[in-house]
Design a protein around this motif. Structure first.
Motif, PDB file in Angstrom:
ATOM      1  N   ARG A  17       0.713  -1.136   0.064  1.00 42.80           N
ATOM      2  CA  ARG A  17       0.077   0.020  -0.036  1.00 42.80           C
ATOM      3  C   ARG A  17       0.831   1.294  -0.032  1.00 42.80           C
ATOM      4  NH1 ARG A  17      -3.215  -3.235   3.658  1.00 42.80           N
ATOM      5  NH2 ARG A  17      -2.438  -1.904   5.482  1.00 42.80           N
ATOM      6  N   VAL A  18       1.985   1.308   0.840  1.00 43.64           N
ATOM      7  CA  VAL A  18       2.925   2.490   0.829  1.00 43.64           C
ATOM      8  C   VAL A  18       3.328   2.556  -0.514  1.00 43.64           C
ATOM      9  CG1 VAL A  18       4.882   3.429   1.843  1.00 43.64           C
ATOM     10  CG2 VAL A  18       3.335   2.366   3.123  1.00 43.64           C
ATOM     11  N   ASN A  19       4.121   1.521  -1.084  1.00 47.51           N
ATOM     12  CA  ASN A  19       4.459   1.565  -2.593  1.00 47.51           C
ATOM     13  C   ASN A  19       3.651   1.856  -3.535  1.00 47.51           C
ATOM     14  OD1 ASN A  19       7.174   0.733  -1.297  1.00 47.51           O
ATOM     15  ND2 ASN A  19       6.945  -1.280  -1.843  1.00 47.51           N
ATOM     16  N   LEU A  20       2.843   1.667  -3.319  1.00 44.87           N
ATOM     17  CA  LEU A  20       1.469   1.963  -4.564  1.00 44.87           C
ATOM     18  C   LEU A  20       1.154   3.434  -4.277  1.00 44.87           C
ATOM     19  CD1 LEU A  20      -0.316   0.522  -6.582  1.00 44.87           C
ATOM     20  CD2 LEU A  20      -2.061   0.126  -4.799  1.00 44.87           C
ATOM     21  N   ALA A  21       1.184   3.848  -3.177  1.00 45.22           N
ATOM     22  CA  ALA A  21       0.717   5.394  -3.146  1.00 45.22           C
ATOM     23  C   ALA A  21       1.845   6.016  -3.765  1.00 45.22           C
ATOM     24  CB  ALA A  21       0.595   5.752  -1.727  1.00 45.22           C
ATOM     25  N   GLN A  22       3.155   5.636  -3.623  1.00 45.69           N
ATOM     26  CA  GLN A  22       4.251   6.653  -4.159  1.00 45.69           C
ATOM     27  C   GLN A  22       4.206   6.406  -5.731  1.00 45.69           C
ATOM     28  OE1 GLN A  22       8.217   6.086  -2.543  1.00 45.69           O
ATOM     29  NE2 GLN A  22       7.623   4.613  -1.222  1.00 45.69           N
ATOM     30  N   VAL A  23       3.927   5.238  -6.255  1.00 49.13           N
ATOM     31  CA  VAL A  23       3.815   5.338  -7.784  1.00 49.13           C
ATOM     32  C   VAL A  23       2.502   5.965  -8.280  1.00 49.13           C
ATOM     33  CG1 VAL A  23       3.445   3.495  -9.585  1.00 49.13           C
ATOM     34  CG2 VAL A  23       5.204   2.789  -7.544  1.00 49.13           C
ATOM     35  N   GLN A  24       1.334   5.712  -7.580  1.00 57.06           N
ATOM     36  CA  GLN A  24       0.176   6.625  -7.974  1.00 57.06           C
ATOM     37  C   GLN A  24       0.621   7.797  -7.920  1.00 57.06           C
ATOM     38  OE1 GLN A  24      -2.804   4.508  -5.629  1.00 57.06           O
ATOM     39  NE2 GLN A  24      -3.381   3.311  -7.289  1.00 57.06           N
ATOM     40  N   SER A  25       1.339   8.401  -7.180  1.00 48.39           N
ATOM     41  CA  SER A  25       1.277   9.948  -6.943  1.00 48.39           C
ATOM     42  C   SER A  25       2.366  10.341  -7.992  1.00 48.39           C
ATOM     43  CB  SER A  25       2.188  10.212  -5.609  1.00 48.39           C
ATOM     44  OG  SER A  25       3.489   9.606  -5.594  1.00 48.39           O
ATOM     45  N   LYS A  26       3.260   9.508  -8.265  1.00 52.84           N
ATOM     46  CA  LYS A  26       4.435   9.958  -9.760  1.00 52.84           C
ATOM     47  C   LYS A  26       3.372   9.792 -10.899  1.00 52.84           C
ATOM     48  CE  LYS A  26       8.069  10.065  -7.485  1.00 52.84           C
ATOM     49  NZ  LYS A  26       9.063  11.320  -7.401  1.00 52.84           N
ATOM     50  N   LEU A  27       2.493   8.809 -10.949  1.00 59.23           N
ATOM     51  CA  LEU A  27       1.698   8.796 -12.353  1.00 59.23           C
ATOM     52  C   LEU A  27       0.758   9.655 -12.447  1.00 59.23           C
ATOM     53  CD1 LEU A  27       0.937   4.854 -12.636  1.00 59.23           C
ATOM     54  CD2 LEU A  27       2.307   6.100 -14.239  1.00 59.23           C
ATOM     55  N   ALA A  28       0.205  10.357 -11.312  1.00 61.60           N
ATOM     56  CA  ALA A  28      -0.650  11.576 -11.308  1.00 61.60           C
ATOM     57  C   ALA A  28       0.107  12.902 -11.910  1.00 61.60           C
ATOM     58  CB  ALA A  28      -1.149  11.860  -9.951  1.00 61.60           C
ATOM     59  N   LEU A  29       1.329  12.906 -11.631  1.00 55.45           N
ATOM     60  CA  LEU A  29       2.214  13.902 -12.004  1.00 55.45           C
ATOM     61  C   LEU A  29       2.696  13.714 -13.753  1.00 55.45           C
ATOM     62  CD1 LEU A  29       4.712  14.579  -8.810  1.00 55.45           C
ATOM     63  CD2 LEU A  29       2.604  15.821  -9.633  1.00 55.45           C
ATOM     64  N   LYS A  30       2.652  12.542 -13.750  1.00 57.08           N
ATOM     65  CA  LYS A  30       2.964  12.382 -15.583  1.00 57.08           C
ATOM     66  C   LYS A  30       2.224  11.138 -15.967  1.00 57.08           C
ATOM     67  CE  LYS A  30       7.106  11.349 -18.376  1.00 57.08           C
ATOM     68  NZ  LYS A  30       8.608  10.911 -18.253  1.00 57.08           N
ATOM     69  N   PRO A  31       0.992  11.590 -16.123  1.00 62.53           N
ATOM     70  CA  PRO A  31       0.040  10.199 -16.606  1.00 62.53           C
ATOM     71  C   PRO A  31       0.450   9.983 -18.187  1.00 62.53           C
ATOM     72  CG  PRO A  31      -1.179  12.402 -16.799  1.00 62.53           C
ATOM     73  CD  PRO A  31       0.274  12.699 -16.184  1.00 62.53           C
ATOM     74  N   LEU A  32       0.110   8.846 -18.703  1.00 58.68           N
ATOM     75  CA  LEU A  32       0.242   8.547 -19.826  1.00 58.68           C
ATOM     76  C   LEU A  32      -0.440   9.305 -20.800  1.00 58.68           C
ATOM     77  CD1 LEU A  32       0.158   4.580 -19.423  1.00 58.68           C
ATOM     78  CD2 LEU A  32       1.952   5.866 -19.634  1.00 58.68           C
ATOM     79  N   ALA A  33       0.014   9.398 -22.067  1.00 59.14           N
ATOM     80  CA  ALA A  33      -0.667  10.377 -22.970  1.00 59.14           C
ATOM     81  C   ALA A  33      -1.805   9.368 -23.477  1.00 59.14           C
ATOM     82  CB  ALA A  33       0.499  10.809 -23.959  1.00 59.14           C
ATOM     83  N   GLU A  34      -2.664  10.234 -24.384  1.00 60.05           N
ATOM     84  CA  GLU A  34      -3.465   9.762 -24.847  1.00 60.05           C
ATOM     85  C   GLU A  34      -3.326   9.105 -26.071  1.00 60.05           C
ATOM     86  OE1 GLU A  34      -6.880   9.721 -24.023  1.00 60.05           O
ATOM     87  OE2 GLU A  34      -7.197  11.451 -22.516  1.00 60.05           O
TER      88      GLU A  34
END
Length: 240
Positions: A111-128
């Motif tokens: 859960r801790v690692n998942l929160a870190q990864v999701q926060s990074k992805l939120a800053l750099k989401p995959l392009a359309e």
């Protein structure tokens, strides 16, 4: 082309270890299973030294043998988390997310690692758009892959699949692949191949439906892949 991961002496570039030609018996398997902890410890050292590429190889050994040797789910979950952290440090957040998706979601570390990864992805989401690399877990540290690259008004789509049998860590997996250049209309692409009439199999048709985060494949007919290899199911988009 997909890199198929193979453990221990197979990493040297040989498809089979010299000893793999001989009969694999229970004592050999027991001895190899005892090495799981060694891979974990060596991976931790490489990780702490900042050599994340080396740590990935060692943690992938840890994953493969943890699964093969049927270690407790908690131990395998640790191995998935270890690999996810190496991808996190390399900035490959989609791949880190894929590994964490295999780990126990009840584990506090996950859960801790998942929160870190999701926060990074939120800053750099995959392009359309459908371009990128898609993963589907094949087992024992390996992923089936679907790669989509633009080429003019069309796309080059390459699928590489595996079937990890009971002794794949010793003898290698069954494999199958296809490549096609096609359009993607309304988020759907189709690969189709006509089998030789003498082969006696039905024509192969793979339908690919794309969304921003995944691709869903459905196959009809005989695509001539290795035993139990299939281009089917959901693939997670891990990079652009």
């Amino acid at each position: 082309m997909m890199r198929v991961w193979l453990p221990a002496c197979l990493l040297a570039g040989y498809f089979l270890c010299p000893s793999a030609w001989a009969k694999i018996d229970e004592p050999d398997i027991k001895a190899d299973c005892l090495k799981t902890g060694i891979y974990a410890s060596a991976g931790k050292v490489a990780y702490q030294q900042g050599d994340y590429a080396k740590a990935q190889e060692l943690f992938r050994d840890q994953v493969a043998w943890s699964e093969f040797c049927h270690l407790p789910a908690s131990a395998t979950s640790v191995a998935y988390n270890n690999l996810a952290l190496t991808y996190l440090h390399l900035g490959q957040y989609g791949k880190a997310l894929a590994w964490l998706g295999l780990a126990s979601q009840q584990d506090q570390k996950t859960r801790v690692n998942l929160a870190q990864v999701q926060s990074k992805l939120a800053l750099k989401p995959l392009a359309e758009g459908p371009t990128g690399l898609y993963w589907q877990y094949a087992g024992q540290g390996n992923w089936n892959t679907l790669e989509v690259k633009p080429e003019g008004s069309q796309f080059v789509i390459h699928f590489s699949g595996l079937s990890m049998g009971a002794m794949s860590l010793y003898y290698g997996p069954n494999t199958g692949e296809f490549t096609t250049v096609t359009t993607i209309k309304e988020q759907q692409a189709v690969y189709q191949a006509i089998n030789d009439e003498n082969a006696g199999g039905a024509d192969c048709r793979v339908t690919m439906n794309f969304a921003r985060q995944n691709a869903v494949l459905h196959t009809v007919g005989d695509c001539g892949f290795g035993h139990n290899v299939s281009a089917a199911g959901t693939f997670q988009r891990v990079s652009e």
